[in-house]
Design a protein around this motif. Structure first.
Motif, PDB file in Angstrom:
ATOM      1  N   TYR A   1       0.834  -1.202   0.000  1.00 29.73           N
ATOM      2  CA  TYR A   1       0.000   0.000   0.000  1.00 29.73           C
ATOM      3  C   TYR A   1       0.869   1.252   0.000  1.00 29.73           C
ATOM      4  O   TYR A   1       0.928   1.982   0.990  1.00 29.73           O
ATOM      5  N   PRO A   2       1.552   1.508  -1.110  1.00 27.56           N
ATOM      6  CA  PRO A   2       2.520   2.612  -1.152  1.00 27.56           C
ATOM      7  C   PRO A   2       1.907   4.001  -0.966  1.00 27.56           C
ATOM      8  O   PRO A   2       2.596   4.926  -0.561  1.00 27.56           O
ATOM      9  N   ILE A   3       0.615   4.144  -1.229  1.00 29.74           N
ATOM     10  CA  ILE A   3      -0.039   5.434  -1.014  1.00 29.74           C
ATOM     11  C   ILE A   3      -1.076   5.332   0.105  1.00 29.74           C
ATOM     12  O   ILE A   3      -1.908   6.219   0.275  1.00 29.74           O
ATOM     13  N   GLY A   4      -1.020   4.242   0.869  1.00 32.71           N
ATOM     14  CA  GLY A   4      -1.997   4.024   1.936  1.00 32.71           C
ATOM     15  C   GLY A   4      -3.286   3.435   1.393  1.00 32.71           C
ATOM     16  O   GLY A   4      -3.415   3.150   0.203  1.00 32.71           O
ATOM     17  N   HIS A   5      -4.230   3.239   2.295  1.00 37.56           N
ATOM     18  CA  HIS A   5      -5.544   2.704   1.927  1.00 37.56           C
ATOM     19  C   HIS A   5      -6.462   3.849   1.509  1.00 37.56           C
ATOM     20  O   HIS A   5      -6.259   4.993   1.919  1.00 37.56           O
ATOM     21  N   PHE A   6      -7.473   3.539   0.723  1.00 36.56           N
ATOM     22  CA  PHE A   6      -8.427   4.558   0.321  1.00 36.56           C
ATOM     23  C   PHE A   6      -9.226   5.012   1.535  1.00 36.56           C
ATOM     24  O   PHE A   6      -9.758   4.192   2.284  1.00 36.56           O
ATOM     25  N   GLU A   7      -9.294   6.305   1.718  1.00 43.43           N
ATOM     26  CA  GLU A   7     -10.118   6.896   2.765  1.00 43.43           C
ATOM     27  C   GLU A   7     -11.053   7.899   2.111  1.00 43.43           C
ATOM     28  O   GLU A   7     -10.615   8.943   1.632  1.00 43.43           O
ATOM     29  N   CYS A   8     -12.306   7.562   2.095  1.00 39.01           N
ATOM     30  CA  CYS A   8     -13.297   8.423   1.455  1.00 39.01           C
ATOM     31  C   CYS A   8     -13.659   9.567   2.404  1.00 39.01           C
ATOM     32  O   CYS A   8     -13.966   9.324   3.580  1.00 39.01           O
ATOM     33  N   PRO A   9     -13.608  10.796   1.904  1.00 41.88           N
ATOM     34  CA  PRO A   9     -14.028  11.918   2.741  1.00 41.88           C
ATOM     35  C   PRO A   9     -15.494  11.761   3.150  1.00 41.88           C
ATOM     36  O   PRO A   9     -16.306  11.230   2.375  1.00 41.88           O
ATOM     37  N   GLU A  10     -15.831  12.208   4.332  1.00 41.43           N
ATOM     38  CA  GLU A  10     -17.214  12.124   4.790  1.00 41.43           C
ATOM     39  C   GLU A  10     -18.132  12.945   3.888  1.00 41.43           C
ATOM     40  O   GLU A  10     -19.231  12.527   3.560  1.00 41.43           O
ATOM     41  N   ASN A  11     -17.658  14.117   3.500  1.00 41.81           N
ATOM     42  CA  ASN A  11     -18.398  14.981   2.579  1.00 41.81           C
ATOM     43  C   ASN A  11     -17.568  15.139   1.312  1.00 41.81           C
ATOM     44  O   ASN A  11     -16.531  15.800   1.335  1.00 41.81           O
ATOM     45  N   ILE A  12     -18.039  14.534   0.241  1.00 39.64           N
ATOM     46  CA  ILE A  12     -17.319  14.585  -1.027  1.00 39.64           C
ATOM     47  C   ILE A  12     -17.687  15.886  -1.735  1.00 39.64           C
ATOM     48  O   ILE A  12     -18.850  16.109  -2.056  1.00 39.64           O
ATOM     49  N   SER A  13     -16.688  16.722  -1.968  1.00 40.59           N
ATOM     50  CA  SER A  13     -16.909  18.025  -2.603  1.00 40.59           C
ATOM     51  C   SER A  13     -16.741  17.929  -4.116  1.00 40.59           C
ATOM     52  O   SER A  13     -16.217  16.942  -4.639  1.00 40.59           O
ATOM     53  N   GLN A  14     -17.148  18.977  -4.799  1.00 42.17           N
ATOM     54  CA  GLN A  14     -16.945  19.048  -6.246  1.00 42.17           C
ATOM     55  C   GLN A  14     -15.455  19.055  -6.572  1.00 42.17           C
ATOM     56  O   GLN A  14     -15.033  18.518  -7.587  1.00 42.17           O
ATOM     57  N   THR A  15     -14.644  19.634  -5.678  1.00 42.18           N
ATOM     58  CA  THR A  15     -13.188  19.634  -5.873  1.00 42.18           C
ATOM     59  C   THR A  15     -12.648  18.208  -5.817  1.00 42.18           C
ATOM     60  O   THR A  15     -11.811  17.827  -6.643  1.00 42.18           O
TER      61      THR A  15
ATOM     62  N   LYS B   1     -12.651   5.880  -5.307  1.00 45.79           N
ATOM     63  CA  LYS B   1     -12.017   4.558  -5.173  1.00 45.79           C
ATOM     64  C   LYS B   1     -11.147   4.239  -6.386  1.00 45.79           C
ATOM     65  O   LYS B   1     -10.052   3.713  -6.247  1.00 45.79           O
ATOM     66  N   TYR B   2     -11.663   4.556  -7.568  1.00 44.25           N
ATOM     67  CA  TYR B   2     -10.902   4.193  -8.757  1.00 44.25           C
ATOM     68  C   TYR B   2      -9.804   5.188  -9.094  1.00 44.25           C
ATOM     69  O   TYR B   2      -8.823   4.819  -9.737  1.00 44.25           O
ATOM     70  N   ALA B   3      -9.928   6.411  -8.628  1.00 48.09           N
ATOM     71  CA  ALA B   3      -8.789   7.332  -8.707  1.00 48.09           C
ATOM     72  C   ALA B   3      -7.683   6.812  -7.789  1.00 48.09           C
ATOM     73  O   ALA B   3      -6.508   6.741  -8.183  1.00 48.09           O
ATOM     74  N   TRP B   4      -8.069   6.416  -6.573  1.00 49.12           N
ATOM     75  CA  TRP B   4      -7.090   5.831  -5.645  1.00 49.12           C
ATOM     76  C   TRP B   4      -6.486   4.567  -6.260  1.00 49.12           C
ATOM     77  O   TRP B   4      -5.261   4.380  -6.231  1.00 49.12           O
ATOM     78  N   HIS B   5      -7.322   3.700  -6.808  1.00 51.71           N
ATOM     79  CA  HIS B   5      -6.861   2.444  -7.398  1.00 51.71           C
ATOM     80  C   HIS B   5      -5.851   2.719  -8.515  1.00 51.71           C
ATOM     81  O   HIS B   5      -4.844   2.016  -8.645  1.00 51.71           O
TER      82      HIS B   5
END
Length: 178
Positions: free
Chosen positions: A9-23, A157-161
């Motif tokens: 996991y060279p960039i760590g695990h995926f952590e989804c923000p609680e509030n996903i912004s347009q940014t 998730k897929y950006a992280w992937h």
């Protein structure tokens, strides 16, 4: 030698923000848009020996990682479509380790998957850029744990992937001095 978890996991695990912004959405879509070129630039001059090198002890070879990205992102594209066109679809998971051990993933030229990723991401990014805020709330249900995954979260998730597996290959190349 690096810690095995750092190699996995060279960039760590995926952590989804609680509030996903347009940014967040825009940044994630940009990652998906740039992956095909970044990946091709990284691996285009790799030798057969490089392609047959595992990114970590007991891990997939570079060839298998490239084919896995194509397979996984193909599934993701279908999941987006299901979430956007069906009411609470229960998706089908797949055995990614088994897929990566199939003959094609172990032996096929990586250009097949690089071309697939390029076309797939062009279609995916076109779709994602046209979605409304309401579309972002659409979701599918993953069979493992019956977890709801929104379209917005799946983009993350897929950006992280994308970055996760890109880092596997890039870090290997750096460690090996390629």
């Amino acid at each position: 030698m690096e810690n095995l978890d750092d190699l996995r996991y060279p960039i760590g695990h995926f952590e989804c923000p609680e509030n996903i912004s347009q940014t967040h959405i825009s940044d994630w879509i940009e990652t998906l848009e740039t992956l095909p070129k970044r990946l091709e630039n990284l691996v285009q001059h790799f030798s057969v020996e490089h392609l047959e090198t595992p990114y970590r002890p007991g891990g997939w070879t570079v060839r298998q990682v490239v084919h896995h990205i194509a397979d996984s992102h193909h599934h993701s594209y279908t999941r987006f479509k299901w979430a956007l066109t069906e009411e609470q679809p229960l998706i089908k998971a797949y055995e990614e380790k088994d897929w990566s051990n199939l003959f094609d993933a172990r032996t096929a030229p990586i250009q097949l998957s690089l071309d697939h990723i390029k076309a797939l991401h062009a279609k995916l990014v076109y779709l994602l850029k046209g979605l409304s805020p309401e579309n972002m709330k659409s979701f599918y249900i993953h069979p493992e744990g019956k977890v709801k995954v929104t379209v917005a979260e799946n983009i993350g998730k897929y950006a992280w992937h994308s970055n996760h597996h890109y880092a596997h290959i890039k870090n290997l190349a750096k460690r090996m001095g390629w």
